[in-house]
Design an enzyme around this catalytic site. Structure first.
Site, mmCIF file in Angstrom:
data_model
loop_
_atom_site.group_PDB
_atom_site.id
_atom_site.type_symbol
_atom_site.label_atom_id
_atom_site.label_comp_id
_atom_site.label_asym_id
_atom_site.label_seq_id
_atom_site.Cartn_x
_atom_site.Cartn_y
_atom_site.Cartn_z
ATOM 1 N N GLY A 176 1.106 -0.468 -0.254
ATOM 2 C CA GLY A 176 0.092 -0.109 -0.206
ATOM 3 C C GLY A 176 1.090 1.335 -0.187
ATOM 4 N N LEU B 263 0.559 4.231 -1.922
ATOM 5 C CA LEU B 263 0.723 3.231 -3.455
ATOM 6 C C LEU B 263 1.458 4.860 -4.326
ATOM 7 C CD1 LEU B 263 -2.594 1.007 -4.339
ATOM 8 C CD2 LEU B 263 -0.022 0.272 -3.555
ATOM 9 N N HIS B 264 2.434 4.398 -4.871
ATOM 10 C CA HIS B 264 2.946 5.242 -5.570
ATOM 11 C C HIS B 264 2.886 4.934 -7.314
ATOM 12 C CE1 HIS B 264 6.194 2.943 -5.420
ATOM 13 N NE2 HIS B 264 6.401 3.213 -4.504
ATOM 14 N N GLY C 151 5.611 3.631 -9.078
ATOM 15 C CA GLY C 151 6.278 2.499 -8.929
ATOM 16 C C GLY C 151 5.152 1.201 -9.341
ATOM 17 N N HIS C 152 4.119 1.537 -7.700
ATOM 18 C CA HIS C 152 3.472 0.172 -8.281
ATOM 19 C C HIS C 152 2.711 0.306 -9.166
ATOM 20 C CE1 HIS C 152 4.260 1.114 -3.270
ATOM 21 N NE2 HIS C 152 4.174 -0.227 -3.504
ATOM 22 N N GLY D 70 7.892 -5.605 -8.188
ATOM 23 C CA GLY D 70 9.182 -4.568 -9.353
ATOM 24 C C GLY D 70 10.528 -4.816 -8.578
HETATM 25 P P1 AMP Z 1 6.002 -2.667 -1.564
HETATM 26 O O1 AMP Z 1 4.587 -1.637 -1.616
HETATM 27 O O2 AMP Z 1 6.731 -1.421 -1.339
HETATM 28 O O3 AMP Z 1 5.833 -3.435 -0.871
HETATM 29 O O4 AMP Z 1 5.999 -2.470 -3.606
HETATM 30 C C1 AMP Z 1 5.413 -3.523 -3.622
HETATM 31 C C2 AMP Z 1 5.694 -3.789 -5.317
HETATM 32 O O5 AMP Z 1 5.869 -3.166 -5.955
HETATM 33 C C3 AMP Z 1 7.371 -4.973 -5.844
HETATM 34 O O6 AMP Z 1 7.457 -6.370 -6.179
HETATM 35 C C4 AMP Z 1 7.671 -3.789 -5.517
HETATM 36 O O7 AMP Z 1 8.975 -4.295 -6.165
HETATM 37 C C5 AMP Z 1 7.215 -2.299 -6.633
HETATM 38 N N1 AMP Z 1 8.086 -1.147 -6.641
HETATM 39 C C6 AMP Z 1 8.115 -0.554 -5.389
HETATM 40 N N2 AMP Z 1 8.457 0.358 -5.819
HETATM 41 C C7 AMP Z 1 8.786 0.290 -7.508
HETATM 42 C C8 AMP Z 1 9.522 1.932 -8.096
HETATM 43 N N3 AMP Z 1 10.382 2.851 -7.546
HETATM 44 N N4 AMP Z 1 9.620 0.937 -9.107
HETATM 45 C C9 AMP Z 1 8.831 -0.363 -9.791
HETATM 46 N N5 AMP Z 1 8.559 -1.386 -9.400
HETATM 47 C C10 AMP Z 1 8.055 -1.044 -7.401
#
Ligand code: AMP
Length: 283
Positions: free
Chosen positions: A32, A34-35, A37-38, A149
């Site tokens: 969560g 979310l940005h 990247g997500h 990611g």
């Molecule tokens: P998280 O919410 O941080 O657990 O991330 C969830 C998914 O989003 C994971 O697969 C991360 O690798 C991916 N993710 C997070 N930040 C980025 C980013 N800047 N670019 C690409 N994928 C991302």
């Protein structure tokens, strides 16, 4: 209309129906806040699958005792709006209790060298928590494809290995790192940064990029590359280095010199948050 579920059984019911109608199902696991990247993972999932499920779950078993589980940023309302805009079909947002009953006792672990270094070395039990929750999410959603990611480079490698070793029937799709215009890799934890620290944090992506350029120009000495990065990072006020490593890009094993494709990966505390970033160099 997007729907949100907190109960495993409710999500399973709708997904069973979708599957009976021949729909392909994708899963984007997140914690969560979310940005972009997500959102890039969600967009990729949207392109290729009939159904997109986004899980939003701050998974306690992947946090160490002194980490930021309690303060990890959360904003379900905003996350829902972003997901709806991007055409997500279902959000899965379980409570900790729904995922881990009081007598919960089963974990997935690995003896692979993939977890020896980087975050596996400094975050004891982290990947055990990740593998366990991803296994559970795969069993709940039963996706055809799951999206991760490359920002979490080691995580993708661990998941791919797990899927291969345990014969999970899911295709793992890894997606590029999304960065701010000035280079900072997007992360939910960037929200912890003060204005000054936000500027300091740029040293991470900048030093990775410069190291890549040096390798492409012919530098093959691993220590020189690592020390060059450490030097740059040590010059900013708020930095405490966890690791800077140059490893085999495929196996994540240690190398003597840079004579194959490598990943340069780092984890550095900039003020409160521990930030990670990496870059691939094909030689
Ligand atoms: P998280 O919410 O941080 O657990 O991330 C969830 C998914 O989003 C994971 O697969 C991360 O690798 C991916 N993710 C997070 N930040 C980025 C980013 N800047 N670019 C690409 N994928 C991302």
């Amino acid at each position: 209309m997007m729907q949100s579920f907190a109960k495993i059984s409710d999500l399973r019911k709708v997904l069973k129906n979708e599957r009976m109608n021949g729909k392909s199902i994708s899963l984007v696991p997140t914690m969560g806040f979310l940005h972009e990247g997500h959102m890039s993972l969600i967009k990729e999932a949207r392109k290729k699958n009939d159904i997109v499920v986004v899980s939003i779950f701050v998974n306690p078993t992947q946090f160490g005792p002194n980490e930021d589980l309690e303060t990890y940023p959360r904003d379900l309302e905003k996350d829902s709006i972003l997901c709806e805009k991007e055409g997500v079909d279902y959000i899965f947002n379980p409570t900790v209790n729904e995922m881990y009953l009081d007598d919960y006792a089963t974990f997935v672990d690995t003896t692979s060298n993939i977890t020896n270094r980087l975050c596996g070395a400094s975050r004891d039990g982290h990947f055990r928590g990740v593998m366990s929750v991803v296994t559970k999410l795969f069993n709940i959603v039963n996706p055809d494809r799951a999206y991760f990611g490359r920002k979490d480079y080691q995580q993708v490698a661990v998941i791919k290995k797990m899927v291969n070793d345990l014969s999970f029937n899911v295709e793992i799709v890894d997606c590029e790192i999304v960065r701010e215009e000035d280079g900072l890799a997007l992360s939910s934890r960037n929200t912890y940064l003060t204005k000054e620290q936000r500027i300091d944090a740029l040293v991470l992506s900048r030093s990775l990029k410069e190291a890549k350029e040096e390798i492409l120009k012919g530098e093959r000495n691993k220590e020189k590359i690592v020390n060059g990065i450490l030097d740059k990072i040590s010059k900013v006020t708020y930095s405490i280095v966890d690791y800077v490593e140059v490893l085999d890009a495929k196996t994540l094993e240690d190398i003597e010199e840079i004579n194959r494709d490598v990943v340069i990966a780092l984890a550095v505390n900039i003020g409160k948050p521990r930030l990670i970033d990496n870059i691939i160099v094909e030689v």
